[in-house]
Design an enzyme around this catalytic site. Structure first.
Site, PDB file in Angstrom:
ATOM      1  N   GLU A  79       0.832  -1.202   0.000  1.00  0.00           N
ATOM      2  CA  GLU A  79       0.000   0.000   0.000  1.00  0.00           C
ATOM      3  C   GLU A  79       0.867   1.253   0.000  1.00  0.00           C
ATOM      4  O   GLU A  79       1.839   1.341   0.747  1.00  0.00           O
ATOM      5  CB  GLU A  79      -0.922   0.015   1.217  1.00  0.00           C
ATOM      6  CG  GLU A  79      -1.949  -1.110   1.238  1.00  0.00           C
ATOM      7  CD  GLU A  79      -2.998  -0.990   0.155  1.00  0.00           C
ATOM      8  OE1 GLU A  79      -3.126   0.099  -0.435  1.00  0.00           O
ATOM      9  OE2 GLU A  79      -3.687  -1.990  -0.101  1.00  0.00           O
ATOM     10  N   CYS A 142      -7.509  -2.102   8.389  1.00  0.00           N
ATOM     11  CA  CYS A 142      -6.184  -2.100   7.747  1.00  0.00           C
ATOM     12  C   CYS A 142      -5.671  -0.674   7.553  1.00  0.00           C
ATOM     13  O   CYS A 142      -4.549  -0.345   7.929  1.00  0.00           O
ATOM     14  CB  CYS A 142      -6.256  -2.806   6.389  1.00  0.00           C
ATOM     15  SG  CYS A 142      -6.622  -4.570   6.502  1.00  0.00           S
ATOM     16  N   HIS A 164      -1.339  -5.784   1.487  1.00  0.00           N
ATOM     17  CA  HIS A 164      -2.566  -6.581   1.415  1.00  0.00           C
ATOM     18  C   HIS A 164      -2.307  -7.871   0.637  1.00  0.00           C
ATOM     19  O   HIS A 164      -1.548  -7.878  -0.339  1.00  0.00           O
ATOM     20  CB  HIS A 164      -3.681  -5.786   0.728  1.00  0.00           C
ATOM     21  CG  HIS A 164      -4.568  -5.064   1.688  1.00  0.00           C
ATOM     22  ND1 HIS A 164      -4.750  -3.696   1.675  1.00  0.00           N
ATOM     23  CD2 HIS A 164      -5.340  -5.530   2.711  1.00  0.00           C
ATOM     24  CE1 HIS A 164      -5.594  -3.353   2.641  1.00  0.00           C
ATOM     25  NE2 HIS A 164      -5.959  -4.448   3.280  1.00  0.00           N
TER      26      HIS A 164
END
Length: 200
Positions: A79, A142, A164
């Site tokens: 991310e 998250c 992820h």
């Protein structure tokens, strides 16, 4: 030797397993220059970060990576950004369904990860696994963890980020659209995480 703290989440949303934690458990205890410390954190807004920070205060890691499940994604996705928003489509594991609320009132709108996500993505691809850089960690737990980590460690030497991972095949057995949902073998997820860590 440097220290890496890597976390996975407990199962949520009716699942009996969370591939993020199962994969984290499988990675080696030493990767490259890093001594790897692993822990499971709860899928609960803010509490996940608090539990993580207790461990971080204890071991003083150089890098923190949190890993989470993103069902429906085809590959492993580091991310790039955490946003200052909690907006859940389902309750967390303590029944909190928070919508349209800032994580930190009057906080920064967003933070970019301090990890080299493109380098990590390429390392995962080099071992033959699908990977891409993601520009959205969502607005569930998250993202909550990622944003709070980046806020906590801004302007410090500690690097932090989030990865992820997809469903594993066993999670698809009872899903209506299992024929079209992507998944990845658990051992491959673990190998992908290891490859990403090797290029930190």
């Amino acid at each position: 030797m440097k220290k890496l703290l890597i976390t996975g989440f407990d199962p949520f949303g009716g699942e009996s397993i969370n591939p993020s934690w199962e994969a984290v458990k499988l990675i080696p205890d030493i990767i490259g220059d890093y001594e790897v410390h692993k822990m499971e954190i709860p899928t609960v807004f803010n509490k996940a970060f608090e539990v993580l920070m207790e461990k971080a205060e204890e071991i003083k890691p150089d890098v923190i990576i949190s890993v989470g499940q993103a069902g429906g994604r085809r590959g492993i996705t580091p991310e790039r950004v955490g946003i200052n928003l909690m907006d859940a489509s389902i309750p967390d594991n303590e029944g909190n369904k928070i919508n349209d609320k800032a994580i930190i009132e009057n906080g920064e709108n967003a933070y970019f990860t301090t990890l080299n996500v493109k380098k990590m993505m390429e390392a995962i691809k080099e071992i033959g696994l699908p990977a891409s850089v993601s520009l959205s960690a969502g607005a569930f737990v998250c993202n909550n963890v990622l944003y709070l980590l980046l806020d906590k460690y801004k302007n410090t030497e500690v690097k932090a980020g989030f990865i992820h991972v997809p469903f594993i095949p066993s999670q698809l057995e009872n899903k209506k659209n299992k024929e079209i949902l992507p998944s990845m073998e658990l051992m491959d997820i673990a190998k992908g995480l290891e490859a990403a860590i090797e290029v930190l």
